[in-house]
Design an enzyme around this catalytic site. Structure first.
Site, PDB file in Angstrom:
ATOM      1  N   LYS A 145      -1.702  -1.464  -3.731  1.00  0.00           N
ATOM      2  CA  LYS A 145      -2.751  -0.454  -3.709  1.00  0.00           C
ATOM      3  C   LYS A 145      -2.060   0.893  -3.840  1.00  0.00           C
ATOM      4  CE  LYS A 145      -6.231   1.657  -0.680  1.00  0.00           C
ATOM      5  NZ  LYS A 145      -6.822   1.647   0.697  1.00  0.00           N
ATOM      6  N   TYR A 168       0.857  -1.187   0.000  1.00  0.00           N
ATOM      7  CA  TYR A 168       0.000   0.000   0.000  1.00  0.00           C
ATOM      8  C   TYR A 168       0.889   1.231   0.000  1.00  0.00           C
ATOM      9  CZ  TYR A 168      -3.795   3.156   1.550  1.00  0.00           C
ATOM     10  OH  TYR A 168      -4.714   4.175   1.649  1.00  0.00           O
TER      11      TYR A 168
END
Length: 312
Positions: free
Chosen positions: A170, A142
């Site tokens: 992400k 992320y």
């Protein structure tokens, strides 16, 4: 787990960064969490991310996180991927979170860049590799420099992508132009971390989205992906446009967890919108504006917008 992961979409296409419902007194509400998870999957989400920032990970504790994973996996784990956050600026703590998530039955991990510490690229690489080594679960990185003050460099992505457990990222950098070259160079599945960038990410070869707004518009996002995959780009845009007021209402103030809880309260999925300090619940004025946006977009009655059709 009965779902077979696809190489291009190891965790599905539309994942909600799910809130963690609380009782009015601030205790974890597992019954409400199961209700929300079932609704999200019924609405078209094929993945859920638990105990991320939207799930109030900084203020929920290890037993609660494990209980949440177990309850959600038991409820929807045969229909959706369930990822658990293993994010910390203490690598040892992140490893413990990963191990506990694996023991609780999670299907994958979300591992954010260490926040506040602002590690070097070598530090980022070692952190990610150490957490990925801790279990056999597939890992979604992320990258959210707005919260962590550090961005994962292309060279670091290329190094960590060689780790067999690291399969996706992400991306909440807002840098759409880097998606195609980074995905091509690393082989990672690239998920948008910004709700408004689903279509641009798909156009750059992205896998899908990890979304806050999907608490409300997950079905519409799933339709966007279906139409895009079918080559109906105009139809994908038509499916996306009605979600814009909801995206703006849930993300505009920068308090996604508070607004997401207010949204599912408005939809009747939970009976309160409480958060744990230092976050506080959305104000009455915020809720009034949110309800206006949900009504305008046609989501207020039952959370499923009329007029969104499914491809044959």
């Amino acid at each position: 787990m009965t779902l077979a992961p696809a190489a291009a979409r190891p965790f599905g296409a539309v994942l909600t960064a799910m809130v963690t419902p609380m009782t009015p007194s601030g205790d974890l509400d597992l019954d409400a969490a199961v209700k929300v998870a079932k609704r999200l999957v019924d609405d078209g989400n094929d993945g859920l991310v638990l105990s991320g920032t939207t799930g109030e990970s900084p203020t929920t504790h290890a037993p609660e996180k494990a209980d949440l994973v177990r309850a959600v996996v038991d409820a929807v784990g045969d229909r959706a991927y369930v990822l658990a956050g293993a994010g910390s600026n203490d690598t040892v703590h992140a490893v413990r979170m990963a191990e506990q998530a694996a023991e609780a039955g999670a299907h994958g991990l979300l591992v954010v860049s260490p926040y506040y510490s602002r590690p070097s690229q070598e530090g980022l690489y070692r952190h990610f590799a150490t957490v990925a080594d801790a279990t056999e679960l597939p890992v979604m990185l992320y990258d959210v420099p707005g919260r962590t003050c550090v961005r994962i460099a292309a060279s670091t992505y290329e190094r960590i992508a060689r780790h067999p457990q690291v399969v996706a990222t992400k991306d909440a950098t807002g840098d759409v132009s880097s998606v195609a070259p980074l995905a091509a160079a690393t082989g990672l599945a690239w998920y948008s971390g910004d709700d408004s960038l689903l279509l641009p990410f798909l156009s750059m070869g992205g896998a899908g989205i990890v979304s806050v707004s999907a608490h409300v518009v997950g079905g519409a996002f799933a339709e966007v992906v279906r139409r895009w995959d079918a080559g109906d780009t105009a139809g994908a845009l038509r499916a996306y446009l009605p979600t814009v007021p909801v995206i703006e209402a849930l993300n505009g103030a920068g308090a996604q967890a508070a607004m997401a809880k207010a949204a599912i309260e408005a939809l009747g999925l939970v009976d309160n919108r409480e958060l744990r300090l230092p976050n506080v619940a959305a104000s009455e004025d915020d809720v009034a504006r949110l309800r206006d946006a949900l009504a305008t977009a046609g989501y207020l009655n039952d959370g499923v917008r009329a007029g969104v059709t499914t491809l044959p």
